[in-house]
Write a protein that holds these residues in place. Structure first.
Motif, PDB file in Angstrom:
ATOM      1  N   LEU A  12      10.362 -16.777 -10.608  1.00  0.00           N
ATOM      2  CA  LEU A  12      10.482 -15.543 -11.394  1.00  0.00           C
ATOM      3  C   LEU A  12       9.318 -15.402 -12.366  1.00  0.00           C
ATOM      4  O   LEU A  12       8.731 -14.318 -12.495  1.00  0.00           O
ATOM      5  N   TYR A  15       5.828 -15.019 -10.106  1.00  0.00           N
ATOM      6  CA  TYR A  15       5.689 -13.760  -9.377  1.00  0.00           C
ATOM      7  C   TYR A  15       5.838 -12.543 -10.293  1.00  0.00           C
ATOM      8  O   TYR A  15       5.180 -11.523 -10.074  1.00  0.00           O
ATOM      9  N   GLY A  16       6.669 -12.642 -11.312  1.00  0.00           N
ATOM     10  CA  GLY A  16       6.762 -11.551 -12.285  1.00  0.00           C
ATOM     11  C   GLY A  16       5.445 -11.367 -13.014  1.00  0.00           C
ATOM     12  O   GLY A  16       4.980 -10.236 -13.221  1.00  0.00           O
ATOM     13  N   LEU A  49       6.783  -8.663  -6.629  1.00  0.00           N
ATOM     14  CA  LEU A  49       8.147  -8.361  -7.075  1.00  0.00           C
ATOM     15  C   LEU A  49       9.174  -8.718  -6.009  1.00  0.00           C
ATOM     16  O   LEU A  49      10.270  -9.187  -6.341  1.00  0.00           O
ATOM     17  N   ALA A  52       9.634 -12.366  -6.338  1.00  0.00           N
ATOM     18  CA  ALA A  52      10.401 -12.667  -7.552  1.00  0.00           C
ATOM     19  C   ALA A  52      11.881 -12.368  -7.330  1.00  0.00           C
ATOM     20  O   ALA A  52      12.756 -13.145  -7.734  1.00  0.00           O
ATOM     21  N   HIS A  53      12.164 -11.251  -6.680  1.00  0.00           N
ATOM     22  CA  HIS A  53      13.561 -10.900  -6.397  1.00  0.00           C
ATOM     23  C   HIS A  53      14.213 -11.931  -5.483  1.00  0.00           C
ATOM     24  O   HIS A  53      15.410 -12.203  -5.605  1.00  0.00           O
ATOM     25  N   SER A  55      13.583 -15.113  -5.513  1.00  0.00           N
ATOM     26  CA  SER A  55      13.933 -16.217  -6.406  1.00  0.00           C
ATOM     27  C   SER A  55      15.190 -15.883  -7.196  1.00  0.00           C
ATOM     28  O   SER A  55      16.087 -16.720  -7.347  1.00  0.00           O
ATOM     29  N   GLN A  56      15.265 -14.663  -7.682  1.00  0.00           N
ATOM     30  CA  GLN A  56      16.433 -14.244  -8.452  1.00  0.00           C
ATOM     31  C   GLN A  56      17.683 -14.239  -7.574  1.00  0.00           C
ATOM     32  O   GLN A  56      18.759 -14.659  -8.018  1.00  0.00           O
ATOM     33  N   SER A  78      12.231 -16.391 -17.809  1.00  0.00           N
ATOM     34  CA  SER A  78      11.962 -16.002 -16.425  1.00  0.00           C
ATOM     35  C   SER A  78      12.431 -14.580 -16.145  1.00  0.00           C
ATOM     36  O   SER A  78      11.731 -13.808 -15.475  1.00  0.00           O
ATOM     37  N   GLN A  79      13.581 -14.219 -16.660  1.00  0.00           N
ATOM     38  CA  GLN A  79      14.085 -12.849 -16.481  1.00  0.00           C
ATOM     39  C   GLN A  79      13.187 -11.844 -17.201  1.00  0.00           C
ATOM     40  O   GLN A  79      12.952 -10.740 -16.710  1.00  0.00           O
ATOM     41  N   HIS A  81       9.975 -12.128 -17.634  1.00  0.00           N
ATOM     42  CA  HIS A  81       8.787 -11.938 -16.795  1.00  0.00           C
ATOM     43  C   HIS A  81       9.073 -10.974 -15.650  1.00  0.00           C
ATOM     44  O   HIS A  81       8.245 -10.116 -15.334  1.00  0.00           O
ATOM     45  N   LEU A  82      10.228 -11.120 -15.035  1.00  0.00           N
ATOM     46  CA  LEU A  82      10.579 -10.224 -13.935  1.00  0.00           C
ATOM     47  C   LEU A  82      10.682  -8.782 -14.431  1.00  0.00           C
ATOM     48  O   LEU A  82      10.093  -7.873 -13.842  1.00  0.00           O
TER      49      LEU A  82
END
Length: 105
Positions: A12, A15-16, A49, A52-53, A55-56, A78-79, A81-82
């Motif tokens: 996150l 990639y964010g 993104l 990142a998604h 990973s989330q 981390s959130q 950054h996303l």
């Protein structure tokens, strides 16, 4: 915190951050009237993104299966950054479009 969760958190953040950087570079390219580069950077931001998604989603899936993730400052970071990556990418798309309109005039 297990290794898989730490990898998701780092995904996150990484990639964010990449999405945000690419979005800023898209704006800079559009400002210089390099619209093909701006479009490439927006596409790169979008791809970051998506990663990142992913990973989330790993983290959300674990939670849905009853394995709660410990909420730490790193998790919150981390959130952040996303969400920043998403916001910058959305705004960059609009700014690039505005530069395209201005360039046509």
């Amino acid at each position: 915190m297990d290794d898989k969760t730490m990898q998701a958190i780092m995904g996150l953040i990484m990639y964010g951050g990449d999405a945000k950087s690419n979005a800023v570079e898209a704006i800079q390219a559009a400002k210089a009237s390099d619209f093909s580069m701006a479009d490439e950077k927006l596409e790169a931001a979008k791809e970051s993104l998506v990663k990142a998604h992913q990973s989330q989603t790993e983290m959300l899936t674990k939670e849905a299966q009853g394995e709660s993730t410990e909420i730490t400052l790193l998790t919150v970071h981390s959130q952040d950054h996303l969400m920043t990556g998403i916001a910058f990418t959305d705004l960059a798309k609009e700014i690039v479009d505005l530069y395209k309109v201005i360039d046509k005039k």
